[in-house]
Design a protein around this motif. Structure first.
Motif, short mmCIF file in Angstrom:
data_model
loop_
_atom_site.label_atom_id
_atom_site.label_comp_id
_atom_site.label_asym_id
_atom_site.label_seq_id
_atom_site.Cartn_x
_atom_site.Cartn_y
_atom_site.Cartn_z
N GLU A 67 4.48 5.53 -2.89
CA GLU A 67 3.79 4.50 -3.68
C GLU A 67 4.80 3.50 -4.21
OE1 GLU A 67 1.82 6.97 -6.65
OE2 GLU A 67 3.37 6.45 -8.10
N GLY A 72 -4.58 0.57 -4.15
CA GLY A 72 -4.26 1.96 -4.42
C GLY A 72 -4.26 2.31 -5.89
N SER A 90 0.81 -1.22 0.00
CA SER A 90 0.00 0.00 0.00
C SER A 90 0.85 1.28 0.00
CB SER A 90 -0.88 -0.03 1.24
OG SER A 90 -1.57 1.16 1.44
N PRO A 91 0.49 2.22 -0.89
CA PRO A 91 -0.36 2.03 -2.07
C PRO A 91 0.48 1.70 -3.30
CG PRO A 91 0.08 4.36 -1.80
CD PRO A 91 0.84 3.65 -0.71
#
Length: 219
Positions: free
Chosen positions: A147, A168, A133-134
């Protein structure tokens, strides 16, 4: 996707009432199941524990009817009250080690993996699956560090044997590449909850998952 026997739930819905735009959230949950969702997580951040339990109780009637596992986000009290299949927590929530020591704790514990260094933490021994995540930054999940992207997921895959659930910013345009990069399960929020036809959206996502396999050479 080759089904992971430890976590045989390739299409994973994360639902909350506020993310459901066009239909009642319980109707979206049922339509998503009919479209191919394999497991559902209830994530309610802005309600009381009493309200959370009430919502979880209603959702569990649906998931039990279709034999779909229910995961509760963050709240051990809610998870134990409704006897959910699992619980999912983040790094700032109750720890997996605390959960597993509770006499009525769910048997399946998911933990949000935000940085690869978490794999070396002591908590990892109490975790059954990981929420990567994400994958991409998203308005529905703002309390994260960075990310992962495709390459981050690809690099993570050989570092752990635990099932990887990606979340995500995932939709029908990028889900194939996420499966190819190493996801064992793909968690969806807006692409189903925000759809005017959640059943059809789930069907499309499931079809794409079924026709793609882990292939790190493609990334």
């Amino acid at each position: 996707m080759k089904i992971n026997p430890v976590f045989p739930y390739p299409l994973y819905l994360v639902i909350s009432e506020k993310d459901c735009i066009h239909h009642h959230w319980l109707d979206i949950a049922e339509q998503a199941i009919l479209g191919g969702v394999d497991i559902i997580q209830l994530r309610e951040k802005d309600c009381t524990t009493k309200e959370y339990i009430a919502k979880a109780t209603e959702l569990k009637k649906i998931t039990d009817h279709y034999s779909i596992p229910l995961i509760i986000n963050d709240s051990l009290e809610v998870a134990t009250t409704v006897n959910s299949w699992g619980i999912h927590v983040g790094r700032t929530d109750i720890s997996p080690s605390e959960i597993i020591n509770h006499p009525d704790s769910p048997k399946n514990i998911g933990w949000s993996l935000e940085v690869i260094e978490q794999l070396n933490e002591n908590e990892m021994q109490f975790v059954h699956h990981l929420g990567v995540s994400p994958i991409f930054s998203t308005p529905t999940k703002t309390n994260t560090i960075s990310e992962w992207g495709y390459e981050g997921l690809q690099n993570l895959k050989p570092e752990t044997s635990k099932p990887l659930i990606t979340i995500g910013g995932i939709n029908e345009n990028n889900i194939a590449k996420i499966v190819q990069a190493g996801a064992d399960s793909v968690a969806i929020v807006s692409a189903i909850c925000g759809s005017s036809n959640p059943k059809r959206s789930a069907q499309i996502l499931k079809q794409i998952i079924n026709h793609n396999e882990y292939n790190p050479k493609t990334i």
